[in-house]
Structure formats: C-alpha cells, structure tokens
Design a protein around this motif. Structure first.
Motif, PDB file in Angstrom:
ATOM      1  N   LYS A  51       8.961 -14.131  27.502  1.00 21.37           N
ATOM      2  CA  LYS A  51       9.036 -15.577  27.705  1.00 21.37           C
ATOM      3  C   LYS A  51       7.983 -16.000  28.709  1.00 21.37           C
ATOM      4  CE  LYS A  51      12.195 -19.410  28.626  1.00 21.37           C
ATOM      5  NZ  LYS A  51      13.502 -19.829  29.199  1.00 21.37           N
ATOM      6  N   ARG A  52       7.159 -16.950  28.298  1.00 18.51           N
ATOM      7  CA  ARG A  52       6.128 -17.505  29.175  1.00 18.51           C
ATOM      8  C   ARG A  52       6.359 -19.000  29.241  1.00 18.51           C
ATOM      9  NH1 ARG A  52       1.305 -14.592  25.763  1.00 18.51           N
ATOM     10  NH2 ARG A  52       2.460 -12.635  25.428  1.00 18.51           N
ATOM     11  N   GLY A  53       6.835 -19.442  30.376  1.00 18.72           N
ATOM     12  CA  GLY A  53       7.230 -20.842  30.479  1.00 18.72           C
ATOM     13  C   GLY A  53       8.414 -21.112  29.576  1.00 18.72           C
ATOM     14  N   ASN A  54       8.262 -22.066  28.685  1.00 11.35           N
ATOM     15  CA  ASN A  54       9.328 -22.400  27.734  1.00 11.35           C
ATOM     16  C   ASN A  54       9.140 -21.742  26.376  1.00 11.35           C
ATOM     17  OD1 ASN A  54      10.960 -24.076  29.338  1.00 11.35           O
ATOM     18  ND2 ASN A  54       9.570 -25.811  29.046  1.00 11.35           N
ATOM     19  N   ILE A  55       8.167 -20.849  26.249  1.00  6.19           N
ATOM     20  CA  ILE A  55       7.842 -20.276  24.948  1.00  6.19           C
ATOM     21  C   ILE A  55       8.234 -18.806  24.900  1.00  6.19           C
ATOM     22  CG2 ILE A  55       6.032 -19.841  23.253  1.00  6.19           C
ATOM     23  CD1 ILE A  55       4.428 -22.104  24.524  1.00  6.19           C
ATOM     24  N   PHE A  56       9.026 -18.445  23.892  1.00  9.17           N
ATOM     25  CA  PHE A  56       9.334 -17.047  23.615  1.00  9.17           C
ATOM     26  C   PHE A  56       8.285 -16.496  22.656  1.00  9.17           C
ATOM     27  CE2 PHE A  56      13.572 -18.737  24.626  1.00  9.17           C
ATOM     28  CZ  PHE A  56      14.026 -17.781  25.530  1.00  9.17           C
ATOM     29  N   PHE A  57       7.829 -15.267  22.938  1.00  8.45           N
ATOM     30  CA  PHE A  57       6.911 -14.572  22.043  1.00  8.45           C
ATOM     31  C   PHE A  57       7.623 -13.347  21.494  1.00  8.45           C
ATOM     32  CE2 PHE A  57       4.175 -17.078  24.679  1.00  8.45           C
ATOM     33  CZ  PHE A  57       3.096 -17.432  23.870  1.00  8.45           C
ATOM     34  N   LEU A  58       7.917 -13.373  20.205  1.00 10.41           N
ATOM     35  CA  LEU A  58       8.497 -12.220  19.525  1.00 10.41           C
ATOM     36  C   LEU A  58       7.337 -11.488  18.854  1.00 10.41           C
ATOM     37  CD1 LEU A  58      11.670 -12.263  17.255  1.00 10.41           C
ATOM     38  CD2 LEU A  58       9.766 -10.717  16.887  1.00 10.41           C
ATOM     39  N   THR A  59       7.066 -10.276  19.309  1.00  5.19           N
ATOM     40  CA  THR A  59       5.913  -9.522  18.823  1.00  5.19           C
ATOM     41  C   THR A  59       6.365  -8.286  18.066  1.00  5.19           C
ATOM     42  OG1 THR A  59       4.623 -10.244  20.753  1.00  5.19           O
ATOM     43  CG2 THR A  59       3.759  -8.387  19.479  1.00  5.19           C
ATOM     44  N   ALA A 105      10.796 -22.884  22.650  1.00  2.87           N
ATOM     45  CA  ALA A 105      10.252 -22.668  21.310  1.00  2.87           C
ATOM     46  C   ALA A 105       9.963 -21.181  21.174  1.00  2.87           C
ATOM     47  CB  ALA A 105       8.982 -23.482  21.093  1.00  2.87           C
ATOM     48  N   LEU A 106       9.805 -20.721  19.921  1.00  8.20           N
ATOM     49  CA  LEU A 106       9.564 -19.297  19.680  1.00  8.20           C
ATOM     50  C   LEU A 106       8.395 -19.109  18.738  1.00  8.20           C
ATOM     51  CD1 LEU A 106      11.991 -16.403  19.235  1.00  8.20           C
ATOM     52  CD2 LEU A 106      10.450 -16.866  17.317  1.00  8.20           C
ATOM     53  N   ILE A 107       7.520 -18.170  19.087  1.00 11.00           N
ATOM     54  CA  ILE A 107       6.382 -17.788  18.248  1.00 11.00           C
ATOM     55  C   ILE A 107       6.551 -16.329  17.858  1.00 11.00           C
ATOM     56  CG2 ILE A 107       3.880 -17.477  18.143  1.00 11.00           C
ATOM     57  CD1 ILE A 107       3.617 -19.618  20.304  1.00 11.00           C
ATOM     58  N   VAL A 162      -3.411 -17.609  17.020  1.00 12.76           N
ATOM     59  CA  VAL A 162      -2.411 -17.500  18.082  1.00 12.76           C
ATOM     60  C   VAL A 162      -2.557 -18.664  19.065  1.00 12.76           C
ATOM     61  CG1 VAL A 162      -1.615 -16.127  20.037  1.00 12.76           C
ATOM     62  CG2 VAL A 162      -2.177 -15.002  17.870  1.00 12.76           C
ATOM     63  N   GLU A 163      -3.783 -18.996  19.416  1.00 11.80           N
ATOM     64  CA  GLU A 163      -4.014 -20.124  20.332  1.00 11.80           C
ATOM     65  C   GLU A 163      -3.457 -21.416  19.742  1.00 11.80           C
ATOM     66  OE1 GLU A 163      -8.210 -20.104  20.884  1.00 11.80           O
ATOM     67  OE2 GLU A 163      -8.189 -18.463  22.353  1.00 11.80           O
ATOM     68  N   ALA A 164      -3.664 -21.615  18.448  1.00 13.87           N
ATOM     69  CA  ALA A 164      -3.130 -22.807  17.791  1.00 13.87           C
ATOM     70  C   ALA A 164      -1.603 -22.805  17.804  1.00 13.87           C
ATOM     71  CB  ALA A 164      -3.653 -22.905  16.364  1.00 13.87           C
ATOM     72  N   GLY A 165      -1.010 -21.624  17.596  1.00 17.87           N
ATOM     73  CA  GLY A 165       0.437 -21.514  17.649  1.00 17.87           C
ATOM     74  C   GLY A 165       0.981 -21.859  19.019  1.00 17.87           C
ATOM     75  N   VAL A 166       0.293 -21.419  20.053  1.00 11.90           N
ATOM     76  CA  VAL A 166       0.722 -21.732  21.421  1.00 11.90           C
ATOM     77  C   VAL A 166       0.604 -23.230  21.694  1.00 11.90           C
ATOM     78  CG1 VAL A 166       0.191 -21.382  23.866  1.00 11.90           C
ATOM     79  CG2 VAL A 166       0.186 -19.430  22.297  1.00 11.90           C
ATOM     80  N   GLU A 181       3.366 -28.389  22.508  1.00 13.36           N
ATOM     81  CA  GLU A 181       3.608 -29.791  22.132  1.00 13.36           C
ATOM     82  C   GLU A 181       5.067 -30.004  21.743  1.00 13.36           C
ATOM     83  OE1 GLU A 181       1.660 -32.515  22.304  1.00 13.36           O
ATOM     84  OE2 GLU A 181       0.310 -31.175  23.402  1.00 13.36           O
ATOM     85  N   LEU A 182       5.622 -29.078  20.964  1.00 13.76           N
ATOM     86  CA  LEU A 182       7.025 -29.193  20.572  1.00 13.76           C
ATOM     87  C   LEU A 182       7.936 -29.064  21.788  1.00 13.76           C
ATOM     88  CD1 LEU A 182       6.891 -26.983  17.353  1.00 13.76           C
ATOM     89  CD2 LEU A 182       7.119 -29.469  17.422  1.00 13.76           C
ATOM     90  N   SER A 183       7.571 -28.183  22.689  1.00 15.69           N
ATOM     91  CA  SER A 183       8.380 -27.957  23.880  1.00 15.69           C
ATOM     92  C   SER A 183       8.487 -29.212  24.742  1.00 15.69           C
ATOM     93  CB  SER A 183       7.784 -26.809  24.697  1.00 15.69           C
ATOM     94  OG  SER A 183       8.501 -26.598  25.884  1.00 15.69           O
TER      95      SER A 183
END
Length: 243
Positions: A6-14, A49-51, A196-200, A205-207
C-alpha cells in the motif's frame, strides 16, 4: 506468488515470479490472490483503490494445466477433476473482485490468456502495453467448454456481440490497439512502465473522489446482475448520504 503493498491510498497487488513468470492459476496462486484481496478489503477506507500488475513476460497464462497433470499421478480423469477444482476456486477470485469495496485497475504488462484474461476483466478498468502482449481465450483451440461465470463475465464486460464471438468462438489473438478498438480494454501505452504510470494516475484520480467503498461495490454489483447471479453475489440497498 503475489504481494500486496500500500502506497498512500493505493494498493498494489503484484503477481510475482515465484512459480515462473507465466503466473498460471493453480490453488496456491489463487489462495495467495484471495488472501491479498481479503487484506486489502480489511484495510480499505474512503478513497482507496487497487492496481494489479505482474512481473515478467505474462500477466497470466491461465490455469496451471501442468500442475493438474503432475498432481494427478498420471490419471487423465484425475487431471480433469483437478482442473475443475481450479475452475471452482477461481470463481471465488472473480467474486472477490466484483465485490471489492474500491475501484480496481488491471495493468496488463504481458500476455493474458484464458483465465488470465478473465482475471484482468474482473477489474473495473484494464490498461495494456502496446509493445508486447496479447489477449487470447484458448478454450476453443484446446477443447474446453467455458465455465458459466466466464461467459457471464465476458457478456458483462464486452459490449459488442461480434467481439465476444470472435474472442470466444474464433480464439482470435488480440493486441493492445485492436483491443482498445474492440472495447476489450480501456487504453494502451507504449511500454509496461508507461502503462503502470497511467494506472497509478488513474488510481490517484479515482482515490481523490473519496467514495464510500461499500456503496461503490454495491453499485458495481448492480451493473452486472447476470454475473452476480452466477457468482452467488447478492446486491444490497445502501443509503449512507446525509438526507
């Protein structure tokens, strides 16, 4: 098999390369994904949000048929039973994504085939690199019928009947630009890093909208009644606004 950060409000599932970079869906990887999604759900707040991203050449190359064969002890009928077991297990992954209380983005940085494509399509948004990778439903070529939830997911997420026909009945291999034109994905980028940059950026924006996750999930479920029926998900009416 997969990690959750989790980075800030974004979860990264890798999806990691622990079991090879094809990220084939076997019981171990499926359980790892479900555990990560459960953790994200438990930590969700307004605006999360989750990526989902993957290391290596593949996003996911579908079910782990080699595992089913090796675990069967040489019995073809047992291999089929193990494949059916994976199909049943993966159904819960799709249900987890459809009911996850936050926006979800799949960044397809490599090939996404069969159940791997279904994994990507379980997200709200699908972004893809254009320099490498294809989308491909292999079942018609290898001689397998589709699980009911695969069909319902495709019907829910792919608007054009001719595209569904070509993907499912012709087994076409679709590159990124064509996938955008066909409505299979949302956008394409020059390489994996830019995707990936676009996804972030999209997640950020959604967050910012600070949506209530439970409300978001219920609205999502209401969009796909056929899929939710197959998955066994029940929609609820929620009113959290101040009236």
């Amino acid at each position: 098999m997969c990690t959750l950060d989790k980075r800030g409000n974004i979860f990264f599932l890798t999806l990691t390369g622990d079991g090879g970079d094809e990220h084939r869906l076997n019981p171990t990887l499926i359980a790892s994904i479900r555990s990560a999604l459960s953790e994200a759900k438990s930590q969700s707040t307004r605006g999360t949000a989750l990526i989902t991203i993957a290391e290596g050449k593949f996003f996911s190359n579908g079910f782990d048929l080699a595992w089913a064969k090796s675990a069967s002890g040489g019995s073809p009928s047992e291999a089929v039973n193990l494949l059916r077991h994976m199909v049943d297990l993966f159904k819960d992954v799709v249900a987890d994504f459809i009911s996850l209380p936050m926006p979800t983005i799949a960044v397809v940085t490599g090939h996404a085939a069969a159940a791997g494509l279904m994994l990507a399509m379980s997200h709200d948004y699908v972004l893809m690199r254009r320099d490498r990778g294809i989308l491909y439903m292999s079942e018609v070529d290898i001689g397998m019928t589709l699980p009911g939830y695969f069909t319902a997911l495709t019907k829910s997420k792919v608007a054009r009947p001719d595209v569904r026909r070509d993907v499912l009945l012709r087994g076409v291999r679709v590159k990124a630009e064509e996938a955008v034109a066909k409505g299979l994905i949302d956008s394409a980028y020059d390489n994996g890093e830019k995707a990936v940059e676009a996804g972030v950026r999209m997640a950020e924006e959604l967050s910012k909208r600070k949506w209530d996750g439970e409300v978001y999930a219920e609205i999502r479920k209401s969009l796909y009644p056929e899929l939710c029926g197959v998955l066994g998900l029940v929609s609820r009416e929620l009113v959290k606004a101040r009236l």
